[in-house]
Design a protein around this motif. Structure first.
Motif, PDB file in Angstrom:
ATOM      1  N   PRO A 180       7.379  55.829  45.672  1.00 47.52           N
ATOM      2  CA  PRO A 180       7.974  54.941  44.653  1.00 47.52           C
ATOM      3  C   PRO A 180       7.010  53.881  44.137  1.00 47.52           C
ATOM      4  O   PRO A 180       6.943  53.637  42.927  1.00 47.52           O
ATOM      5  N   ILE A 181       6.255  53.230  45.032  1.00 50.76           N
ATOM      6  CA  ILE A 181       5.371  52.154  44.575  1.00 50.76           C
ATOM      7  C   ILE A 181       4.218  52.720  43.749  1.00 50.76           C
ATOM      8  O   ILE A 181       3.776  52.107  42.772  1.00 50.76           O
ATOM      9  N   ALA A 182       3.715  53.916  44.117  1.00 48.62           N
ATOM     10  CA  ALA A 182       2.646  54.536  43.328  1.00 48.62           C
ATOM     11  C   ALA A 182       3.165  54.938  41.953  1.00 48.62           C
ATOM     12  O   ALA A 182       2.457  54.774  40.945  1.00 48.62           O
ATOM     13  N   THR A 183       4.381  55.461  41.889  1.00 48.65           N
ATOM     14  CA  THR A 183       4.965  55.835  40.602  1.00 48.65           C
ATOM     15  C   THR A 183       5.112  54.616  39.703  1.00 48.65           C
ATOM     16  O   THR A 183       4.719  54.651  38.527  1.00 48.65           O
ATOM     17  N   ALA A 184       5.688  53.533  40.240  1.00 41.91           N
ATOM     18  CA  ALA A 184       5.862  52.314  39.444  1.00 41.91           C
ATOM     19  C   ALA A 184       4.512  51.741  39.020  1.00 41.91           C
ATOM     20  O   ALA A 184       4.339  51.301  37.875  1.00 41.91           O
ATOM     21  N   GLY A 244       7.331  63.232  40.139  1.00 40.46           N
ATOM     22  CA  GLY A 244       8.541  62.495  39.791  1.00 40.46           C
ATOM     23  C   GLY A 244       9.774  63.087  40.449  1.00 40.46           C
ATOM     24  O   GLY A 244      10.663  62.358  40.901  1.00 40.46           O
ATOM     25  N   LEU A 245       9.825  64.436  40.527  1.00 42.49           N
ATOM     26  CA  LEU A 245      10.964  65.101  41.167  1.00 42.49           C
ATOM     27  C   LEU A 245      11.094  64.705  42.638  1.00 42.49           C
ATOM     28  O   LEU A 245      12.197  64.628  43.185  1.00 42.49           O
ATOM     29  N   SER A 246       9.935  64.481  43.291  1.00 45.44           N
ATOM     30  CA  SER A 246       9.963  64.179  44.724  1.00 45.44           C
ATOM     31  C   SER A 246      10.224  62.710  45.013  1.00 45.44           C
ATOM     32  O   SER A 246      10.231  62.296  46.171  1.00 45.44           O
ATOM     33  N   THR A 247      10.428  61.901  43.978  1.00 46.81           N
ATOM     34  CA  THR A 247      10.686  60.471  44.148  1.00 46.81           C
ATOM     35  C   THR A 247      12.108  60.157  43.708  1.00 46.81           C
ATOM     36  O   THR A 247      12.517  60.524  42.607  1.00 46.81           O
ATOM     37  N   ASP A 248      12.858  59.495  44.567  1.00 44.33           N
ATOM     38  CA  ASP A 248      14.233  59.111  44.244  1.00 44.33           C
ATOM     39  C   ASP A 248      14.203  57.898  43.309  1.00 44.33           C
ATOM     40  O   ASP A 248      13.635  56.855  43.660  1.00 44.33           O
ATOM     41  N   PRO A 249      14.799  58.004  42.109  1.00 41.74           N
ATOM     42  CA  PRO A 249      14.777  56.865  41.179  1.00 41.74           C
ATOM     43  C   PRO A 249      15.359  55.582  41.768  1.00 41.74           C
ATOM     44  O   PRO A 249      14.951  54.482  41.390  1.00 41.74           O
ATOM     45  N   ALA A 250      16.294  55.715  42.705  1.00 41.06           N
ATOM     46  CA  ALA A 250      16.905  54.531  43.304  1.00 41.06           C
ATOM     47  C   ALA A 250      15.916  53.727  44.131  1.00 41.06           C
ATOM     48  O   ALA A 250      16.144  52.546  44.421  1.00 41.06           O
ATOM     49  N   GLU A 251      14.785  54.361  44.521  1.00 40.54           N
ATOM     50  CA  GLU A 251      13.786  53.665  45.323  1.00 40.54           C
ATOM     51  C   GLU A 251      12.797  52.879  44.471  1.00 40.54           C
ATOM     52  O   GLU A 251      11.986  52.120  45.014  1.00 40.54           O
ATOM     53  N   ILE A 252      12.850  53.046  43.145  1.00 45.77           N
ATOM     54  CA  ILE A 252      11.886  52.376  42.263  1.00 45.77           C
ATOM     55  C   ILE A 252      12.179  50.882  42.087  1.00 45.77           C
ATOM     56  O   ILE A 252      11.284  50.044  42.255  1.00 45.77           O
ATOM     57  N   PRO A 256      13.488  48.457  43.933  1.00 43.17           N
ATOM     58  CA  PRO A 256      13.080  47.530  44.996  1.00 43.17           C
ATOM     59  C   PRO A 256      11.571  47.299  45.077  1.00 43.17           C
ATOM     60  O   PRO A 256      11.141  46.280  45.625  1.00 43.17           O
ATOM     61  N   VAL A 257      10.764  48.242  44.552  1.00 42.39           N
ATOM     62  CA  VAL A 257       9.307  48.092  44.666  1.00 42.39           C
ATOM     63  C   VAL A 257       8.669  47.655  43.349  1.00 42.39           C
ATOM     64  O   VAL A 257       7.440  47.577  43.265  1.00 42.39           O
ATOM     65  N   LEU A 258       9.478  47.367  42.347  1.00 46.07           N
ATOM     66  CA  LEU A 258       8.912  46.983  41.052  1.00 46.07           C
ATOM     67  C   LEU A 258       8.098  45.695  41.136  1.00 46.07           C
ATOM     68  O   LEU A 258       7.024  45.584  40.537  1.00 46.07           O
TER      69      LEU A 258
END
Length: 421
Positions: free
Chosen positions: A353-357, A279-287, A289-291
């Motif tokens: 981001p897409i994997a996190t979402a 999670g630390l390595s992913t910028d929340p602002a990138e989430i 757009p890929v939701l």
């Protein structure tokens, strides 16, 4: 001294926060994985309160977390169980791969990530979360159900497939080409086969060499051996995670049981650190757009996993209700999807981001589909059956009763009996 103080304060705050999050997740009956990911997003770069002093330690802790996750997974299985599952469940494993890896591969190509990104996203959508699924089945009291061995068989095939998939992905990410990838695949297959042979033929000798009545010595030997083998495996382009998994398979009996008890708390700690680090390595602002693509991919792979469970259970002679339960239980994605994305994120940053979402959606949806897939499917089937067998008029027009409804005599016997039920 100031840097050390900041490190201790940050590290203590993170671990304490993870403990509170874990307790909260347990209270509401949810896996803590999505909350760990959200915590990482909140404290990473672009989050609410970025962490700086503990970043290097967290990165190392994340590596150890992956190694311990795979070690404990290997300790769950004996070599004979793996071989038996491979012989009996391989058709279900093939169907699982085709149904669930294909959507990820297609999505990766449509997003313009190229072959490497497509293979990585295929792994993200393919592998179910053994940890989340095991917890769900335990919480719902389904460990004794007829479909449970089928579910476990599919998970075992997936876990064993990781021993081949991860080295291949690692080679592709390193850009070694077709020849190098083929060599890495052959090394992985040879290593897996050799370890399974040793575990089957000489497992007792290996376990006896590692065994110790002193818990401290057992912990040090098993942990040291695992980290050493993981490092050697990484050097051979086989993947550190696979090396740890193979060490777990090689140990059996009382040694495996003792090591599992000793290492489980350590695994839980560093696994939590691993999810936070991702999670630390992913910028929340990138989430945001890929939701949409993540949600679409999640919806598609919910149905493909349910199809996998249905097929595997049908092969085993399980009834329709058990087939639906098996399919719904297999939906959850979690640790493996994040491990795969973590490997690929350096080469293809857009996968993070897409994997996190995607994982956030399915790790929450997994327990819900496990509980509701069978009841919803049964109701739909009953409704469809009711439509197909609507009452037929046996003679003339229906004779209205006093309340305006057809009299009981004008209903077919089949309909009358169903109404009385």
């Amino acid at each position: 001294m100031h840097d050390t103080t900041a490190l201790l304060v940050e590290l203590g705050s993170v671990i304490l926060g993870l403990g509170i999050i874990g307790r909260f997740a347990g209270r509401i009956g949810l896996s803590p994985i999505p909350l760990y990911l959200l915590a990482g997003l909140a404290f990473g770069e672009g989050g609410l309160l970025p962490l700086g002093a503990s970043e290097e330690f967290t990165a190392i802790g994340a590596e150890i977390g992956v190694i311990l996750l795979l070690l404990l997974l290997g300790l769950e299985y004996s070599a004979s169980e793996l071989v038996t599952s491979l012989k009996t469940q391989y058709p279900s494993g093939v169907v699982d791969f085709v149904l669930n890896a294909t959507p990820g591969a297609i999505a990766g190509l449509l997003l313009g990530w190229g072959p490497v990104g497509a293979v990585a996203l295929a792994g993200v959508t393919w592998i179910s979360s053994s940890g989340v699924i095991a917890k769900v089945m335990t919480d719902m009291g389904r460990l004794g159900n007829r479909e449970t061995p089928v579910i476990l068989g599919v998970l075992v095939i997936e876990d064993l497939a990781m021993a081949v998939y991860l080295p291949l992905l690692t080679a592709m990410l390193a850009g070694v080409g077709l020849a190098g990838g083929s060599i890495a695949l052959l090394i992985a297959l040879g290593t897996v086969g050799f370890v399974l042979y040793l575990a089957l033929r000489h497992g007792r000798l290996i376990s006896r060499a590692v065994s110790s009545d002193n818990p401290e010595m057992l912990l040090l030997v098993v942990l040291g051996l695992t980290v050493l083998v993981a490092g050697v495996a990484q050097q051979l382009q086989v993947s550190a995670a696979v090396g740890a998994f193979l060490v777990g398979i090689a140990l059996s009996g009382e040694v495996a049981e003792g090591a599992r008890k000793l290492l489980t708390p350590l695994r839980d700690l560093f696994a939590a650190v691993f999810f936070v680090f991702f999670g630390l390595s992913t910028d929340p602002a990138e989430i945001p757009p890929v939701l949409l693509p993540a949600a679409l991919l999640a919806v598609v792979t919910v149905f493909t996993k349910i199809g996998t469970g249905w097929y595997a259970s049908r092969r085993a002679g399980i009834g329709p209700r058990g087939r639906w339960r098996a399919g719904g239980t297999l939906v959850a994605r979690g640790e493996f999807s994040i491990v795969i994305a973590g490997l690929a994120v350096a080469t293809e940053p857009r996968i993070g981001p897409i994997a996190t979402a995607y994982v956030l959606i399915l790790v929450i949806a997994g327990p819900l589909t496990a509980r509701w897939t069978e009841p919803v499917a049964s109701r739909l089937q009953a409704a469809l059956a009711g439509r197909r067998t609507k009452p037929a008029v046996t003679r003339g027009e229906p004779v209205p009763s006093r309340d305006g409804m057809p009299s009981h005599d004008d209903l077919t016997p089949e309909h009358a009996g169903r109404d009385s039920d």
